[in-house]
Structures are given as C-alpha cells and as structure tokens.
Design an enzyme around this catalytic site. Structure first.
Site, PDB file in Angstrom:
ATOM      1  N   HIS A 142       0.803  -1.235   0.000  1.00  0.00           N
ATOM      2  CA  HIS A 142       0.000   0.000   0.000  1.00  0.00           C
ATOM      3  C   HIS A 142       0.833   1.281   0.000  1.00  0.00           C
ATOM      4  O   HIS A 142       0.359   2.333   0.419  1.00  0.00           O
ATOM      5  CB  HIS A 142      -0.930   0.054   1.216  1.00  0.00           C
ATOM      6  CG  HIS A 142      -2.108  -0.865   1.171  1.00  0.00           C
ATOM      7  ND1 HIS A 142      -2.020  -2.206   1.442  1.00  0.00           N
ATOM      8  CD2 HIS A 142      -3.425  -0.633   0.913  1.00  0.00           C
ATOM      9  CE1 HIS A 142      -3.230  -2.757   1.361  1.00  0.00           C
ATOM     10  NE2 HIS A 142      -4.094  -1.834   1.029  1.00  0.00           N
ATOM     11  N   GLY A 192      -0.792  -2.804  -5.346  1.00  0.00           N
ATOM     12  CA  GLY A 192      -1.934  -3.708  -5.207  1.00  0.00           C
ATOM     13  C   GLY A 192      -3.248  -2.962  -5.084  1.00  0.00           C
ATOM     14  O   GLY A 192      -4.298  -3.481  -5.449  1.00  0.00           O
ATOM     15  N   HIS A 193      -3.207  -1.760  -4.548  1.00  0.00           N
ATOM     16  CA  HIS A 193      -4.442  -0.993  -4.333  1.00  0.00           C
ATOM     17  C   HIS A 193      -4.394   0.299  -5.123  1.00  0.00           C
ATOM     18  O   HIS A 193      -3.688   1.231  -4.758  1.00  0.00           O
ATOM     19  CB  HIS A 193      -4.615  -0.679  -2.846  1.00  0.00           C
ATOM     20  CG  HIS A 193      -6.029  -0.353  -2.464  1.00  0.00           C
ATOM     21  ND1 HIS A 193      -6.810   0.557  -3.173  1.00  0.00           N
ATOM     22  CD2 HIS A 193      -6.804  -0.806  -1.451  1.00  0.00           C
ATOM     23  CE1 HIS A 193      -8.006   0.636  -2.593  1.00  0.00           C
ATOM     24  NE2 HIS A 193      -8.032  -0.173  -1.555  1.00  0.00           N
ATOM     25  N   HIS A 260     -11.717  -7.040  -5.854  1.00  0.00           N
ATOM     26  CA  HIS A 260     -11.919  -6.170  -4.692  1.00  0.00           C
ATOM     27  C   HIS A 260     -12.626  -4.892  -5.135  1.00  0.00           C
ATOM     28  O   HIS A 260     -12.150  -4.163  -6.002  1.00  0.00           O
ATOM     29  CB  HIS A 260     -10.541  -5.869  -4.099  1.00  0.00           C
ATOM     30  CG  HIS A 260     -10.593  -5.068  -2.846  1.00  0.00           C
ATOM     31  ND1 HIS A 260     -10.595  -3.690  -2.857  1.00  0.00           N
ATOM     32  CD2 HIS A 260     -10.635  -5.441  -1.547  1.00  0.00           C
ATOM     33  CE1 HIS A 260     -10.626  -3.255  -1.608  1.00  0.00           C
ATOM     34  NE2 HIS A 260     -10.651  -4.293  -0.789  1.00  0.00           N
ATOM     35  N   GLU A 312     -13.517  -9.098  -0.099  1.00  0.00           N
ATOM     36  CA  GLU A 312     -14.204  -7.793  -0.225  1.00  0.00           C
ATOM     37  C   GLU A 312     -14.525  -7.492  -1.691  1.00  0.00           C
ATOM     38  O   GLU A 312     -14.293  -6.380  -2.189  1.00  0.00           O
ATOM     39  CB  GLU A 312     -13.319  -6.683   0.361  1.00  0.00           C
ATOM     40  CG  GLU A 312     -12.835  -6.980   1.774  1.00  0.00           C
ATOM     41  CD  GLU A 312     -12.011  -5.858   2.392  1.00  0.00           C
ATOM     42  OE1 GLU A 312     -10.978  -5.482   1.808  1.00  0.00           O
ATOM     43  OE2 GLU A 312     -12.414  -5.356   3.445  1.00  0.00           O
ATOM     44  N   GLU A 328     -19.045  -2.478   1.245  1.00  0.00           N
ATOM     45  CA  GLU A 328     -18.229  -1.656   2.137  1.00  0.00           C
ATOM     46  C   GLU A 328     -18.533  -0.174   1.931  1.00  0.00           C
ATOM     47  O   GLU A 328     -18.755   0.273   0.798  1.00  0.00           O
ATOM     48  CB  GLU A 328     -16.741  -1.936   1.837  1.00  0.00           C
ATOM     49  CG  GLU A 328     -15.816  -1.159   2.749  1.00  0.00           C
ATOM     50  CD  GLU A 328     -14.331  -1.409   2.433  1.00  0.00           C
ATOM     51  OE1 GLU A 328     -14.013  -2.423   1.774  1.00  0.00           O
ATOM     52  OE2 GLU A 328     -13.511  -0.567   2.841  1.00  0.00           O
ATOM     53  N   CYS A 330     -16.524   2.221   1.958  1.00  0.00           N
ATOM     54  CA  CYS A 330     -15.532   2.775   1.025  1.00  0.00           C
ATOM     55  C   CYS A 330     -15.894   2.476  -0.425  1.00  0.00           C
ATOM     56  O   CYS A 330     -15.552   3.257  -1.319  1.00  0.00           O
ATOM     57  CB  CYS A 330     -14.140   2.209   1.299  1.00  0.00           C
ATOM     58  SG  CYS A 330     -13.325   2.953   2.713  1.00  0.00           S
ATOM     59  N   CYS A 405     -10.419   2.230   7.346  1.00  0.00           N
ATOM     60  CA  CYS A 405     -10.457   2.981   6.076  1.00  0.00           C
ATOM     61  C   CYS A 405     -11.741   3.784   5.911  1.00  0.00           C
ATOM     62  O   CYS A 405     -11.724   4.880   5.345  1.00  0.00           O
ATOM     63  CB  CYS A 405     -10.295   2.017   4.899  1.00  0.00           C
ATOM     64  SG  CYS A 405     -11.367   0.567   4.976  1.00  0.00           S
ATOM     65  N   CYS A 406     -12.879   3.243   6.409  1.00  0.00           N
ATOM     66  CA  CYS A 406     -14.166   3.872   6.077  1.00  0.00           C
ATOM     67  C   CYS A 406     -14.436   5.201   6.793  1.00  0.00           C
ATOM     68  O   CYS A 406     -14.859   6.166   6.133  1.00  0.00           O
ATOM     69  CB  CYS A 406     -15.309   2.903   6.335  1.00  0.00           C
ATOM     70  SG  CYS A 406     -15.215   1.348   5.426  1.00  0.00           S
TER      71      CYS A 406
HETATM   72  O1  FUB Z   1      -6.695  -1.876   1.568  1.00  0.00           O
HETATM   73  C1  FUB Z   1      -7.088  -0.605   2.028  1.00  0.00           C
HETATM   74  C2  FUB Z   1      -8.537  -0.642   2.407  1.00  0.00           C
HETATM   75  O2  FUB Z   1      -8.746  -1.582   3.451  1.00  0.00           O
HETATM   76  C3  FUB Z   1      -9.460  -1.109   1.316  1.00  0.00           C
HETATM   77  O3  FUB Z   1      -9.854  -0.114   0.429  1.00  0.00           O
HETATM   78  C4  FUB Z   1     -10.598  -1.649   2.085  1.00  0.00           C
HETATM   79  O4  FUB Z   1     -11.424  -2.481   1.328  1.00  0.00           O
HETATM   80  C5  FUB Z   1      -9.902  -2.363   3.217  1.00  0.00           C
HETATM   81  O5  FUB Z   1      -9.496  -3.633   2.816  1.00  0.00           O
HETATM   82 ZN    ZN Z   2     -13.420   1.129   4.028  1.00  0.00          ZN
END
Ligand code: FUB
Ligand code: ZN
Length: 640
Positions: A142, A192-193, A260, A312, A328, A330, A405-406
C-alpha cells in the site's frame, strides 16, 4: 471561465470534460446540512483523538524521530492513509467554514507529516519503522495507495489554504516515486491498491507538472498484465489471484467489473481522470461499459457494491444476497468518485442518478446519526441473531475499526459533498442533486430551497444572470414518474432529455423555477435473476430506500410478508431518528401452528399457518442500526 475555489476534482481547462465543476456550490440548509454539521462538529473534530488512540499519529512521530526504537502501531500497512484522509476532510472543512477551529490541528498534523518524510521523499511509516524493504511488497504494501491519499490531502490543503507546505511534501514523494517506477527503473510494476492514479492526476491539475499525469498513465497502462499475479507478500499466504487486484486484463479490454470492489472502483475513477485529461475515446468507452456492467448486474438497491465478504469483492452478475452483502462504505464512496468523474466527462445525468441513490442509502447508512459510530459493511438484512463468521466485518455500528479505512473516507466525502451537486458547461448551470444552498456556473448564480428528500418541491431563484440566453438544467431523477415545472409561476413545457430538464431563456435576477417531483411510495421488485430476493419487494420513496427494523415492528421480522394490494401510507415523524418520514404498510405474520419435524411444509402449508395481520413500519435505510442491535430487512416477502 470562472474556476471553482475548492473541490477534489478539477479537470484542466483544456480537458475533454463536457462539464466542469460549479464555481460556487454551498449547502446551507436541510437534510445534508444537518449531516454535514455533525460531520464537522463531531466526526472531523474528534478524528485526531481516534488517530491518536489507534497509533497512527504515534507512527508519524516515531518516523520523524531519527533515534526512535518504537515499533509500528497497528495491524495494517496503510495506517498512514487514515491520517491523510482525515487531513483531506479537515482541509475541505476549513475551506467551507474557516472559523471551524481546525486550523491549528491541521497545521500541527501537516508539520508532523512533513517531519516524518525521509530525505529522498519516501514516506510510509510501516516500512520506516518496520523491517520490510520499501517497494518490495507491491501487493499488500500500500505504499502508492498511501502516497495517493497524501497527494489528495495536499491538494485539499493547498486549495483550501493556499499553502504549499503539504503540497511540497506530496510533490517530493511523487518525484521520488517517479525515480523508482517505470520501464527499466528499479520497479516496473503497480500497487496492489489503486488510488495513486486519481491522486497523481489531481496533483498534475494543481501543479501543472505533466510528469504526474504521465506517471498516472504509466500505472494505469501497466496494470492488467499480471504484474501482481503472485500476491504472496509477507503475512498473506492465500493468493487472491490477479482478478482481485484488477490486474488480469488491461482496462480497455475489460468486459466486467471484478475483484476487490474498492480497488476496482478507485482504478476506474483514475482511468476516468485519465480519459478526461487525454480525451482517449477508447478508454472512455471501456469505462462506460464497465460502469454499465457494475450498475446493471452488480449493484444493490442501496447503490452498494461488492457482494462478497471473501476478498471484499464483487460477486457474479445478479449475485446480490441481502444478509451477506459486503457493500463496504468505502466502495460506495469509490462508486461516487467514479460516477462523478464520468458525469463531468460525459455530461450524462445517469451517473448522478446512481450518485444520488448511493449517497442517500449505501453510503449514508455507513455513517451513524451520532457522527461517532460507523458501519464498515452495509448489508440489506440483519438477522435477529446473526452469526458473524470469524474474520467477518460486523454489521453493528462501531466507533472505529482495526482497519479504519471507512470513517475518515466518509468524513471527506460528506464535507466535500457540494462539489458533487452542481456543474457547468458553456450553456449554463446544471443541478445534479437537490439541497438548499447556493450554486453558480457559467455566470448563472442561483439559490435553491427545498425540503428534499422528504418533500419533492425544489425552488430555484436566480440571483445573478449574464446578458443573453442561458440554460438551467435540472436532473429529473430516474425514479421520478411525475413532475411539474413552473417558471415564474407559469407552467413550463420542458420535457426531460436524457435525464435533464433544460430551461433556456434570458434569466433575470429574481426569476424562479419550481420543480415538483411526485414522491409516491414505490414498491420495487427485483430482476428475476436476483435469486436471493425473488418474491420480495422493497419500499422506496424519492431517493430513499426503506427498511424494516425490529425496533419499530414488535414481534420481530420473522415470517413477515408485505401485502402489496393495500397502498402504504406516509407518516412524518420529527421525533424519530433525527426526523424522518416513515412508511406504514399492511402485512401479515406467518407462523406455523405447530412445530414441524423439520423446517419445510407441504403444499397445503398455508392452511397450517397462523396468519395474523400486522402493521409494518419502515424507516429510511440510512438510519438503521442507530437504536442498538436488532433485525433489519430491506427486501420483504410479498403477498399480492
Ligand atoms: O486496503 C485498504 C482498504 O482496506 C481497502 O480499500 C478496504 O477495502 C480495506 O481492505
Ligand atoms: Zn473502508
């Protein structure tokens, strides 16, 4: 062209966007003003305490201290991103209400972030304090995700305060990333994200430095070639496979959304920014295709996306179970990000239809009425005694999460909300969402008053208008079957075209446009392929999805059916859940006369069922789970 003062998405002047953000967008009263006040006075204000308790700020302090022996706090590599999302929210809040008392706290945390940055520009406390090597764990590390959130916070800080302090930190990190990533460089790969893509493009828009646009293009083009295929970083022995990372097909070739949900949707938002800045038509077409796939087969009634707890992830087409819905918070936010970029790029109203549905339901359900408790997952049904599997995210309101995260993501969306409510093009001003407030674009400045979503009347008063004809465009929500329009008291004849009611005239200050949207209760049926809720109905009114909660329905929700042959009625309840309109429907409760030997009944079953009438009270879904734990359901078995 007047440029907007603030806002998270500001396409360049020569971009391909059909719309540009409004030059003024302020919510001053009504439904969203109340929620945004709680966001300002509770959620954002108390954010630093939460970040202190969770160790996020301690990580930054330790990274800033050359002699530290302190270990990293927290369970996730991306703890820093919570700080950046809070900073972004606080900066937009400063722009909205400079007197909010947040300036000192923002300045303190900006200094802390700056102090934690390494000489070469690198910044991620997980690797600075731990034993891992930077840029070696692209799957789960990340680092670019955190960098992206830092850039977005920095853009917000700069746009809100004019300061370059955080922008310089973000710029140094982006410059460092540019030295590391690329063909023939230290790393030829992607994070990865996804997240850094939108962020780099906004950094480009803010600094005019094209290298950032090119870097975003590189990350978007490089993805989809299996560069993350192994996924077996430290601590993750299961390989989610390339679809999880959205790394199995180049984005232009992708036919469906997979993997995801947040990763997928952030990636699409970044690609929409790229298509906006480059005018790449094939990319735009791919985005339209993927948006349509997501919305037509993989979106819950609430606008929520992502059916699987496992990874997710998005599920299969029409795989939309209510109780196991992951959805989620997010992902709802990411969907708004993606759709808004598409709304600007294409000028089409359908994107704002989805934004409306998502904001009022799938997103807002994630935010407790108290501003202190949150939902991470947002199912459409909760059983009276739910069995949550080990590792499941709970669907009970929680003050903060191990993986948090949310909450700060919700804070930044709520404070930035006016940005998503209006836009302009060379014909005039477009109102995408209805909230009491002030909006301006292309020289047309208006005031809106409305009690939406409880009442359907929207009054738009012109405050300022340039000489000559202009168009005021009002989105006619897709759910709305009947409306009336009046201009200065005279019935308007305009009919919607692709979701827009366009009123063209030479406006004068004081002119009024009144839109009345009929708000009958709607009983909505699922597409027959949505197996999980076949035979059920959902109750909707205006943009709101309703649900039954145990708290309003004595006897619980087991065996309840809704009698759709009797029209439901509407009751205003200022005393309930911060003031809501409830919907009361006739129903029945079915219960077996006697306990059978197993939970199945023969054909003649109904004869053996005690069948009592009940009054069913439904409340807006966004307000659920604010009165302790209890059963809830959106989809209700129907009896005609
Ligand atoms: O990986 C970062 C955040 O954590 C993701 O966007 C959410 O889904 C949670 O896994
Ligand atoms: Zn979140």
């Amino acid at each position: 062209m007047r440029t907007p003062l603030t806002g998270p998405v500001l396409p360049s002047a020569n971009s391909a966007a059909v719309h540009r953000p409004a030059s003024v967008a302020r919510i001053t009263g009504g439904f969203w003003a109340r929620r945004r006040r709680t966001n300002a006075e509770v959620s954002i204000r108390e954010g630093p305490e939460r970040l202190e308790e969770a160790g996020n700020l301690a990580n930054l302090r330790a990274a800033a201290d050359a002699g530290t022996t302190r270990a990293f706090s927290g369970d996730f590599q991306f703890q820093d991103s919570d700080v950046y999302k809070w900073l972004e929210a606080a900066c937009w809040q400063l722009a909205d209400t400079p007197e909010s008392g947040l300036a000192d706290e923002v300045a303190r945390i900006v200094r802390l972030v700056a102090a934690a940055q390494m000489e070469d520009g690198y910044l991620q406390t997980y690797y600075q304090l731990g034993d891992g090597e930077p840029w070696t764990e692209l799957g789960w590390g990340h680092e670019l995700y955190c960098a992206g959130h830092l850039m977005q916070a920095a853009v917000a800080h700069h746009r809100a305060t004019g300061s370059r302090e955080l922008l310089d930190v973000a710029g140094r990190f982006a410059d460092h990333i540019e030295t590391v990533f690329g063909p023939g460089k230290q790393v030829d790969g992607v994070c990865g994200h996804p997240e850094v893509e939108t962020a780099l493009i906004e950094l480009y828009r803010t600094t005019d430095d094209k290298r950032y646009l090119e870097l975003a293009r590189y990350f978007l083009e490089r993805r989809g070639h299996g560069v993350l295929a192994s996924g077996a970083d430290r601590g993750h022995d299961r390989d989610p496979g390339p679809e999880y990372w959205r790394d199995h097909t180049p984005i232009r070739e992708a036919q469906e959304v997979t993997g995801h949900a947040v990763r997928q949707l952030y990636l699409l938002a970044g690609a929409a920014d790229l298509a906006t800045e480059t005018g790449d038509v094939r990319l735009r077409q791919a985005l339209e295709r993927l948006w349509t796939d997501a919305v037509s087969t993989k979106t819950y009634l609430t606008g929520g996306m992502g059916s699987w707890h496992d990874w997710e992830s998005f599920g299969d087409a029409y795989e939309l179970p209510s109780d196991r819905a992951y959805t989620e918070t997010c992902a709802a936010i990411a969907s708004v990000h993606f759709s808004w970029r598409m709304a600007l790029l294409t000028g089409e109203a359908r994107y704002s239809d989805l934004i409306e549905r998502t904001l009022y339901n799938g997103f807002l359900g994630g935010v407790g009425l108290d501003g202190r408790t949150w939902l991470y997952v947002n199912p459409l049904q909760r059983h009276a005694h739910p069995h949550e599997r080990p590792g499941d995210q709970t669907s009970q309101r929680t003050p903060w999460f191990r993986c948090a995260c949310c909450p700060p993501n919700a804070m930044r969306l709520l404070v930035g909300l006016p940005h998503y409510f209006a836009s302009a093009d060379d014909s005039g001003l477009h109102l995408h969402q209805y909230a009491t407030g002030e909006y301006a674009g292309d020289g047309l400045a208006v005031r809106v008053t409305t009690e939406y979503p409880w009442h359907g009347t929207v009054t738009v008063t012109v405050d300022d208008a340039p000489a000559g004809e202009r168009t005021l465009s009002l989105r006619l929500p897709a759910w709305c079957a009947h409306f009336r329009l009046a201009v200065n008291g005279e019935p308007g004849q305009e009919q919607p075209k692709r979701g827009w009611l366009r009123i063209t005239r030479t406006f004068q200050p004081g002119d009024t446009v009144r839109l009345e949207l009929a708000l009958p209760v709607r009983l909505t049926h699922p597409h027959p392929y949505v197996d999980a809720v076949r035979g059920c109905v959902a109750v909707e009114r205006g943009p709101l999805v309703y649900c039954l909660e145990e708290a309003d329905n004595a006897g619980g929700l087991d065996g309840v059916v809704l009698d759709s042959s009797t029209a439901p009625t509407v009751r205003e309840r200022p005393d309930l859940l911060g003031g809501v309109t409830t919907i009361v429907a006739s129903g029945r409760r079915l219960a077996p006369d006697e306990t059978g030997w197993w939970p199945y009944l023969p054909d003649t079953a109904n004869a053996r069922l005690a069948d009592g009438s009940v009054e069913l009270t439904a409340v807006p879904y966004y307000a659920w789970a604010n009165r302790g734990d209890g059963a809830m359901r959106v989809w209700i078995p129907e009896r005609r």
